[in-house]
Design a protein around this motif. Structure first.
Motif, short mmCIF file in Angstrom:
data_model
loop_
_atom_site.label_atom_id
_atom_site.label_comp_id
_atom_site.label_asym_id
_atom_site.label_seq_id
_atom_site.Cartn_x
_atom_site.Cartn_y
_atom_site.Cartn_z
N CYS A 181 -6.95 2.17 4.88
CA CYS A 181 -7.65 2.77 6.00
C CYS A 181 -6.79 2.89 7.25
CB CYS A 181 -8.90 1.94 6.35
SG CYS A 181 -10.02 1.69 4.96
N LYS A 182 -7.00 3.97 7.98
CA LYS A 182 -6.41 4.13 9.30
C LYS A 182 -7.53 4.14 10.32
CE LYS A 182 -2.03 6.24 8.03
NZ LYS A 182 -1.03 7.28 8.35
N VAL A 183 -7.36 3.36 11.38
CA VAL A 183 -8.40 3.18 12.39
C VAL A 183 -8.68 4.50 13.11
CG1 VAL A 183 -9.02 1.99 14.52
CG2 VAL A 183 -7.81 0.75 12.70
N THR A 184 -9.96 4.85 13.21
CA THR A 184 -10.35 6.04 13.97
C THR A 184 -10.91 5.67 15.33
OG1 THR A 184 -12.54 6.04 12.92
CG2 THR A 184 -10.82 7.37 11.87
N CYS B 177 0.85 -1.18 0.00
CA CYS B 177 0.00 0.00 0.00
C CYS B 177 0.89 1.24 0.00
CB CYS B 177 -0.92 -0.01 1.22
SG CYS B 177 -2.28 -1.21 1.11
N ARG B 178 0.31 2.40 -0.21
CA ARG B 178 1.10 3.63 -0.26
C ARG B 178 1.21 4.31 1.10
NH1 ARG B 178 1.10 6.20 -5.39
NH2 ARG B 178 1.23 4.59 -7.01
N ASN B 179 0.08 4.36 1.84
CA ASN B 179 0.02 5.15 3.07
C ASN B 179 -0.08 4.35 4.34
OD1 ASN B 179 0.10 7.57 1.56
ND2 ASN B 179 -2.11 7.48 1.22
N ILE B 180 -0.17 3.04 4.22
CA ILE B 180 -0.21 2.16 5.39
C ILE B 180 0.73 0.98 5.16
CG2 ILE B 180 -2.57 2.81 6.07
CD1 ILE B 180 -3.59 0.29 4.71
N ALA B 181 1.09 0.31 6.23
CA ALA B 181 2.11 -0.75 6.14
C ALA B 181 1.54 -2.11 5.76
CB ALA B 181 2.85 -0.86 7.48
N GLY C 281 -6.26 6.28 1.23
CA GLY C 281 -5.73 5.98 -0.10
C GLY C 281 -6.67 5.03 -0.82
N VAL C 282 -6.81 5.19 -2.12
CA VAL C 282 -7.70 4.36 -2.93
C VAL C 282 -6.95 3.85 -4.15
CG1 VAL C 282 -9.87 4.26 -4.22
CG2 VAL C 282 -9.70 5.73 -2.20
N HIS C 283 -6.94 2.54 -4.32
CA HIS C 283 -6.36 1.91 -5.52
C HIS C 283 -7.50 1.45 -6.41
CE1 HIS C 283 -2.25 1.42 -3.76
NE2 HIS C 283 -2.94 1.42 -2.63
N VAL C 284 -7.43 1.75 -7.70
CA VAL C 284 -8.45 1.33 -8.66
C VAL C 284 -7.76 0.74 -9.88
CG1 VAL C 284 -10.36 2.06 -10.14
CG2 VAL C 284 -10.06 3.13 -7.90
N ASP C 285 -8.19 -0.44 -10.28
CA ASP C 285 -7.72 -1.05 -11.51
C ASP C 285 -8.27 -0.22 -12.67
OD1 ASP C 285 -7.38 -2.59 -13.82
OD2 ASP C 285 -7.80 -4.48 -12.80
N ASP C 286 -7.39 0.38 -13.48
CA ASP C 286 -7.82 1.25 -14.57
C ASP C 286 -8.77 0.57 -15.54
OD1 ASP C 286 -6.35 3.35 -13.56
OD2 ASP C 286 -4.63 3.01 -14.86
#
Length: 202
Positions: A129-132, A112-116, A156-161
């Protein structure tokens, strides 16, 4: 018929999950503090805000996904398409902690880009997602229901083009899978549109 849940339904099988359906499947991937990957589907899952993007999944009992998300503060939601139904089902197994469901189902963990934690590379879309907060709902008697609701903000959102048609995410191309009651599932293969009415147009 009418029944009160506390008195039982008298049917061969409980209709509750068939009535509250279809339900999107949150295919939750997490990374344990020691680095091992975990992946499991949750049918008590949904989005509940678009500003900010907020989602939740509910674990009946603090299962691995909820426990790991609580510890690490992160999780990813991977979209289950019809083509991934069998692999999703494989990851529902009660595997021991030292077994990665990615390996078990032959899925590819991608960074992922923004989480581990990892995402499912084969998924048509993934929400990082980050837990709130983690909620522990109670019943009418004020007793803890044994349910853990993990809420997270999408960072962050990943979408298959290949799933985008004229700038829209095409759910009939992705064939989003949904959970019904009993052992049943449904896939989105066709849609119809309706515009919300406006009072001024009446």
């Amino acid at each position: 018929m009418f029944y009160e849940p506390k008195s039982g339904h008298g049917l061969p099988h409980d209709p509750f999950k068939a009535i509250v359906a279809p339900r999107p499947i949150g295919w939750i991937s997490t990374r344990r503090p020691d680095g091992r990957f975990n992946l499991a589907p949750y049918s008590f899952f949904n989005a509940f805000s678009s500003n900010p993007y907020l989602v939740w999944f509910s674990s009946e009992g603090e299962k691995d996904s909820a426990s790991i998300a609580r510890q690490t503060g992160e999780f990813a939601v991977n979209l289950v398409s019809l083509s991934l139904a069998g692999k999703m089902n494989e990851t529902a197994i009660d595997a021991p902690p030292d077994v990665s469901e990615f390996d078990l189902a032959g899925l590819t963990p991608a960074p992922c880009r923004n989480i581990a934690c990892p995402r499912v590379a084969e998924a048509a879309a993934t929400l990082e997602c980050k837990v709130t907060e983690v909620l522990e709902p109670r019943d009418l008697q004020g007793r803890h229901a044994g349910v853990f609701v993990v809420t997270g903000e999408v960072v962050g959102v990943h979408v298959d083009d290949s799933m985008l048609v004229d700038g829209l995410f095409d759910v009939t191309r992705a064939q989003n899978l949904a959970r019904l009651g009993y052992m049943d599932y449904a896939a989105v293969t066709e849609t119809f549109s309706m515009r919300r009415p406006r009072w001024k147009d009446r």
